[in-house]
Design an enzyme around this catalytic site. Structure first.
Site, PDB file in Angstrom:
ATOM      1  N   ASP A 113       0.843  -1.192   0.000  1.00 58.84           N
ATOM      2  CA  ASP A 113       0.000   0.000   0.000  1.00 58.84           C
ATOM      3  C   ASP A 113       0.883   1.249   0.000  1.00 58.84           C
ATOM      4  O   ASP A 113       1.785   1.366   0.843  1.00 58.84           O
ATOM      5  CB  ASP A 113      -0.856  -0.066   1.280  1.00 58.84           C
ATOM      6  CG  ASP A 113      -1.948   0.977   1.324  1.00 58.84           C
ATOM      7  OD1 ASP A 113      -1.824   2.013   0.654  1.00 58.84           O
ATOM      8  OD2 ASP A 113      -2.928   0.740   2.058  1.00 58.84           O
TER       9      ASP A 113
ATOM     10  N   THR B 130      -4.934  14.382 -13.100  1.00 59.55           N
ATOM     11  CA  THR B 130      -6.051  14.267 -14.053  1.00 59.55           C
ATOM     12  C   THR B 130      -6.620  15.626 -14.454  1.00 59.55           C
ATOM     13  O   THR B 130      -6.571  16.582 -13.662  1.00 59.55           O
ATOM     14  CB  THR B 130      -7.177  13.419 -13.416  1.00 59.55           C
ATOM     15  OG1 THR B 130      -8.348  13.507 -14.214  1.00 59.55           O
ATOM     16  CG2 THR B 130      -7.536  13.885 -12.005  1.00 59.55           C
ATOM     17  N   ASP B 131      -7.221  15.675 -15.629  1.00 59.28           N
ATOM     18  CA  ASP B 131      -7.889  16.913 -16.063  1.00 59.28           C
ATOM     19  C   ASP B 131      -9.092  17.244 -15.172  1.00 59.28           C
ATOM     20  O   ASP B 131      -9.594  18.364 -15.190  1.00 59.28           O
ATOM     21  CB  ASP B 131      -8.326  16.829 -17.536  1.00 59.28           C
ATOM     22  CG  ASP B 131      -9.318  15.717 -17.853  1.00 59.28           C
ATOM     23  OD1 ASP B 131      -9.707  14.953 -16.946  1.00 59.28           O
ATOM     24  OD2 ASP B 131      -9.718  15.614 -19.039  1.00 59.28           O
ATOM     25  N   GLU B 132      -9.561  16.246 -14.404  1.00 57.62           N
ATOM     26  CA  GLU B 132     -10.745  16.487 -13.570  1.00 57.62           C
ATOM     27  C   GLU B 132     -10.473  17.507 -12.463  1.00 57.62           C
ATOM     28  O   GLU B 132     -11.415  18.024 -11.865  1.00 57.62           O
ATOM     29  CB  GLU B 132     -11.255  15.174 -12.970  1.00 57.62           C
ATOM     30  CG  GLU B 132     -11.627  14.178 -14.038  1.00 57.62           C
ATOM     31  CD  GLU B 132     -12.728  13.216 -13.626  1.00 57.62           C
ATOM     32  OE1 GLU B 132     -13.337  13.400 -12.574  1.00 57.62           O
ATOM     33  OE2 GLU B 132     -12.967  12.277 -14.400  1.00 57.62           O
TER      34      GLU B 132
ATOM     35  N   TYR C 119     -13.530  12.027  -6.008  1.00 58.81           N
ATOM     36  CA  TYR C 119     -12.317  11.560  -6.708  1.00 58.81           C
ATOM     37  C   TYR C 119     -11.450  12.742  -7.125  1.00 58.81           C
ATOM     38  O   TYR C 119     -10.257  12.800  -6.823  1.00 58.81           O
ATOM     39  CB  TYR C 119     -12.705  10.726  -7.945  1.00 58.81           C
ATOM     40  CG  TYR C 119     -11.570  10.586  -8.949  1.00 58.81           C
ATOM     41  CD1 TYR C 119     -10.458   9.805  -8.655  1.00 58.81           C
ATOM     42  CD2 TYR C 119     -11.590  11.269 -10.168  1.00 58.81           C
ATOM     43  CE1 TYR C 119      -9.401   9.693  -9.569  1.00 58.81           C
ATOM     44  CE2 TYR C 119     -10.551  11.159 -11.079  1.00 58.81           C
ATOM     45  CZ  TYR C 119      -9.457  10.372 -10.783  1.00 58.81           C
ATOM     46  OH  TYR C 119      -8.414  10.270 -11.662  1.00 58.81           O
TER      47      TYR C 119
ATOM     48  N   LYS D 175      -7.704  13.904  -5.880  1.00 61.31           N
ATOM     49  CA  LYS D 175      -6.562  14.005  -6.809  1.00 61.31           C
ATOM     50  C   LYS D 175      -5.956  15.407  -6.746  1.00 61.31           C
ATOM     51  O   LYS D 175      -4.728  15.567  -6.805  1.00 61.31           O
ATOM     52  CB  LYS D 175      -7.003  13.684  -8.247  1.00 61.31           C
ATOM     53  CG  LYS D 175      -7.331  12.227  -8.504  1.00 61.31           C
ATOM     54  CD  LYS D 175      -6.145  11.291  -8.356  1.00 61.31           C
ATOM     55  CE  LYS D 175      -5.089  11.460  -9.425  1.00 61.31           C
ATOM     56  NZ  LYS D 175      -4.010  10.452  -9.280  1.00 61.31           N
TER      57      LYS D 175
ATOM     58  N   ASN E  67      -9.327  11.774 -20.458  1.00 60.10           N
ATOM     59  CA  ASN E  67      -9.970  10.448 -20.413  1.00 60.10           C
ATOM     60  C   ASN E  67      -9.206   9.447 -21.256  1.00 60.10           C
ATOM     61  O   ASN E  67      -9.088   9.615 -22.472  1.00 60.10           O
ATOM     62  CB  ASN E  67     -11.396  10.543 -20.949  1.00 60.10           C
ATOM     63  CG  ASN E  67     -12.361  10.898 -19.863  1.00 60.10           C
ATOM     64  OD1 ASN E  67     -12.307  12.008 -19.343  1.00 60.10           O
ATOM     65  ND2 ASN E  67     -13.224   9.971 -19.510  1.00 60.10           N
TER      66      ASN E  67
ATOM     67  N   GLY F 165     -23.701  15.612  -9.858  1.00 61.36           N
ATOM     68  CA  GLY F 165     -22.588  16.546 -10.061  1.00 61.36           C
ATOM     69  C   GLY F 165     -21.801  16.276 -11.334  1.00 61.36           C
ATOM     70  O   GLY F 165     -20.627  16.669 -11.441  1.00 61.36           O
TER      71      GLY F 165
END
Ligand code: NAD
Ligand code: DAU
Length: 375
Positions: free
Chosen positions: A78, A152-154, A176, A180, A205, A301
């Protein structure tokens, strides 16, 4: 960001050693297969917890090749466990962190694991890098390790118009994406505060072989192969920018080799499409009818659109190699040919997850309007 510290290029080739966390997942395993498959002497240690998303079978192409297998070490552990991480960081030239809880829908159902891995896990990795950086400063190792945080682009949140640039404010909108964002901000803070050699990528993505069938493209391909319903969220007009997996892995390696310490690099795919258009194209490739598609209750959302500006990475010399048409055809062909792989992944807890995520949605679903009748 602050003035870069002198990173020195990350070594590849005989004797070079990379610690790849999350290397049994979708993108991490593509990175491992690509680097070891080059047969240049680079060694890799994979640290992976083998969650539901981690799959040793993703590393089979290297583990069944004697020469590559000699340069791979697999450790099940982990990233949030310092006792697992510290000894492995000791002789790593770089740590490339792909490990994460990665599925937005699961973060909506149960966010806790997202905070542990995507925030605390990153913190533990950074602390190990900090100790190794101090060892390098004391002359106890030749150079500090480079740390690559795969983000990430998120983290930009939904982008109604235009294209996100690396300096834009972060506005994540799902557990999420928020976790990130926290992970990469922590990584940046260790660069600024402790001078760690950190680089960050923000990918769009990603799709391709070995992707877990919880995500849109592999879910719809594997469901369609079995003539099962395809649960399209809402009106299906959410837009995503699609990036083929080998291009994402290649871009991460390019940033590992050439990125400026302290910088963030957007990794865009270059093909922005509404979901319903992606679905229409994959049904065409499979020769399956649109009537499989069901309009289901939307994701809470749900971000309407992501889109990034890719100039900074282009200026660093990176170009994607696989266009969407070619990549989607290769992906559909791979899933057709690797029935045993995806059936094994869709076992165990899969049915329970599927029921939780889609049971009620499908029970109240309606036929989705055919593509010609909408955008
Ligand atoms: P994935 O879910 O397929 O793989 C994640 C891997 O991390 C698995 O092997 C899992 O076992 C491992 N893992 C999870 N928790 C761990 C822990 N605590 N310790 C060690 N290992 C752990 O994810 P992916 O799609 O390959 O994404 C890889 C990275 O790229 C993630 O950081 C994700 O946020 C990022 N990313 C993904 C996409 C995408 O579209 N898939 C796009 C941009 C960025
Ligand atoms: O943008 C990068 C992100 O892309 C990564 O950071 C994430 O790890 C990765 O999972 C992915 O997130 P998305 O939420 O965009 O991917 P997903 O495949 O879950 O969904 C893609 C789009 O398809 C999204 O608009 C939601 C929609 N969708 C998805 C599923 C699973 C559906 O309509 N139906 C579905 O069943």
């Amino acid at each position: 960001m602050s003035e870069p510290t002198a990173p020195g290029p990350v070594r590849f080739g005989p004797g070079a050693h990379l610690l790849v966390t999350g290397g049994a997942g979708f993108i991490g395993s593509a990175f491992v297969r690509e680097v070891l498959g080059r047969r240049d002497g680079t060694r890799i240690t994979v640290l992976d917890k083998l969650t539901y998303a981690g799959n040793r079978a993703n590393l089979a192409p290297v583990e069944t090749d004697r020469e590559q297998a000699r340069r791979l070490r697999f450790v099940c552990g982990d990233i949030a466990d310092a006792t697992a991480v510290e000894p492995l960081a000791g002789d790593a030239d770089a740590i490339v962190n792909f490990a994460a809880e990665s599925h937005v829908d699961r973060s909506i159902l149960a966010p806790d694991a997202f905070l542990v891995t995507n925030v605390i896990g990153v913190h533990v990795l950074l602390e190990a890098c900090r100790a190794e950086t101090a060892r390098a400063a004391a002359g106890d190792r030749p150079a500090p390790p480079r740390f690559v945080q795969v983000s990430t682009d998120e983290v930009y949140g939904a982008v109604e118009a235009g294209f996100s640039r690396e300096g834009d404010p972060l506005a994540p909108r799902s557990p999420y994406a928020a976790a990130k964002a926290a992970g990469e901000l922590l990584a940046r803070s260790y660069h600024v505060t402790y001078g760690l050699d950190v680089v960050i990528t923000r990918g769009s993505n990603t799709y391709g072989p070995y992707q877990h069938p919880e995500k849109l493209i592999p879910l719809f391909v594997t469901n369609a192969l079995e003539d099962r319903s395809l649960p399209l969220y809402g009106d299906g007009m959410q837009r995503r920018d699609w990036l083929y997996v080998s291009d994402h892995a290649g871009a991460v390696e390019h940033v590992l080799r050439h990125g400026v310490a302290g910088e963030v690099y957007n990794v865009r795919g270059g093909t922005e499409l509404p979901n319903r258009e992606v679905v229409a194209r994959l049904l065409d490739l499979l020769g399956k009818p649109w009537t499989l598609v069901r309009r289901v209750e939307d994701r809470p959302g749900h971000d309407r659109r992501y889109a990034m500006d890719g100039r900074r990475l282009a200026e660093l010399g990176w170009r994607n190699r696989v266009g969407f048409e070619e990549g989607l055809a290769a992906t559909v062909a791979w899933f057709r040919q690797n029935d045993a792989w995806w059936r094994a992944v869709r076992s165990g807890d899969w049915d329970e997850y599927y029921e939780r995520q889609y049971g009620a949605r499908l029970a109240t679903s309606v036929a989705a309007e055919p593509p010609g009748e909408r955008g």
